[in-house]
Design a protein around this motif. Sequence first.
Motif, PDB file in Angstrom:
ATOM      1  N   GLU A 159      86.263  72.683  32.237  1.00  0.00           N
ATOM      2  CA  GLU A 159      87.461  73.491  31.997  1.00  0.00           C
ATOM      3  C   GLU A 159      87.983  73.982  33.336  1.00  0.00           C
ATOM      4  O   GLU A 159      87.201  74.387  34.199  1.00  0.00           O
ATOM      5  N   SER A 183      75.457  82.441  26.715  1.00  0.00           N
ATOM      6  CA  SER A 183      75.647  81.035  26.349  1.00  0.00           C
ATOM      7  C   SER A 183      74.352  80.239  26.249  1.00  0.00           C
ATOM      8  O   SER A 183      74.402  79.036  25.976  1.00  0.00           O
ATOM      9  N   LEU A 220      76.841  77.401  29.683  1.00  0.00           N
ATOM     10  CA  LEU A 220      78.038  77.647  30.482  1.00  0.00           C
ATOM     11  C   LEU A 220      77.676  77.848  31.943  1.00  0.00           C
ATOM     12  O   LEU A 220      76.804  78.652  32.278  1.00  0.00           O
ATOM     13  N   GLY A 238      88.512  83.740  29.673  1.00  0.00           N
ATOM     14  CA  GLY A 238      87.563  82.986  28.853  1.00  0.00           C
ATOM     15  C   GLY A 238      87.942  82.761  27.410  1.00  0.00           C
ATOM     16  O   GLY A 238      87.066  82.493  26.588  1.00  0.00           O
ATOM     17  N   VAL A 264      79.435  73.456  29.080  1.00  0.00           N
ATOM     18  CA  VAL A 264      80.781  73.696  29.597  1.00  0.00           C
ATOM     19  C   VAL A 264      80.657  74.093  31.067  1.00  0.00           C
ATOM     20  O   VAL A 264      79.864  74.981  31.416  1.00  0.00           O
ATOM     21  N   ILE A 271      79.748  78.568  35.679  1.00  0.00           N
ATOM     22  CA  ILE A 271      81.007  78.903  36.339  1.00  0.00           C
ATOM     23  C   ILE A 271      80.932  78.422  37.777  1.00  0.00           C
ATOM     24  O   ILE A 271      79.990  78.744  38.503  1.00  0.00           O
ATOM     25  N   PRO A 298      89.581  79.098  33.577  1.00  0.00           N
ATOM     26  CA  PRO A 298      89.204  79.787  32.335  1.00  0.00           C
ATOM     27  C   PRO A 298      89.783  81.189  32.209  1.00  0.00           C
ATOM     28  O   PRO A 298      89.926  81.698  31.100  1.00  0.00           O
ATOM     29  N   THR A 342      87.283  79.142  26.865  1.00  0.00           N
ATOM     30  CA  THR A 342      85.863  78.947  27.171  1.00  0.00           C
ATOM     31  C   THR A 342      85.000  79.281  25.962  1.00  0.00           C
ATOM     32  O   THR A 342      84.091  78.519  25.587  1.00  0.00           O
ATOM     33  N   ALA A 387      83.053  75.547  33.915  1.00  0.00           N
ATOM     34  CA  ALA A 387      84.376  76.144  34.109  1.00  0.00           C
ATOM     35  C   ALA A 387      84.637  76.333  35.601  1.00  0.00           C
ATOM     36  O   ALA A 387      83.829  76.962  36.298  1.00  0.00           O
TER      37      ALA A 387
END
Length: 267
Positions: free
Chosen positions: A41, A81, A85, A47, A61, A87, A44, A50, A63
């Motif tokens: 993604e 998560s 997830l 979020g 995911v 970042i 985000p 997200t 991001a």
Amino acid sequence: MIARHGLDARKALGQNFLLDLNLTGRIARSAGDLRGVTVVEVGPGPGGLTRALLGTEALAVVAVERDSRFVAALQDVVEASAGRLTIVQADALEVDPVELAPAPRAIVANLPYNVATPLLLGWLKRIDDFAGLTLMFQKEVADRLVAQPGSKSYGRLSVITQWCARAKVLFNLPAKAFTPPPKIESTVVQFTARPDPEPADWKTMERVTAAAFGQRRKMLRQSLKPLGDAEALLAEAGLVGTARAEEVPVAGFAALARAVRARTGAS
């Protein structure tokens, strides 16, 4: 989250937040079956999308967020998560999604409008590396992506996009769905690799379409002169010199690109 962290949308970064759970869920579902897929993604923000992507069966995911404020604010989501997830603080124009996510991978994003087109073109160059792209654009840009020959919106972006991929408009979103609302409507478009693209190379397609659409009101026998013997190139491509760029289908531009490359050599 927005209130707790004192966050605001910054125009310079093309930020408009989509917070409606029905709409973020619809975008995530429109990406198709994500089982076993790692989703990248871009942008985000707080979020909204997200969270919707984490609600699918996606394997993970990743991001990519340029704004450090949101990197910090999303840490609670990362912790919740269960390891799904990640970042990455970076400018999406400077990172390679193929290096960020193992195959099979897909990109699902509400793209910042100020970088949406260059991001898309970069991904189209390697569309075979992705299970699919599900992306949001300004409606005007989306219209150009799927425009057909003979229409006012048909141009370089139309040709390059449709040469590389199958592009399908999924749905529109009104400006009032965003915070703050932009001045335009938005459109979600899905892209999948063409199984049998017209043979041509990227750089030559860029040269040909730039010449043709750079003077789109002129006949091709005039606009293509910077590429060499325009009449001969058109004959080799099976096109007539009196045609204009907006009348030529994708296959015609690919044929032109092959003719140009054959005359100029691999260099």
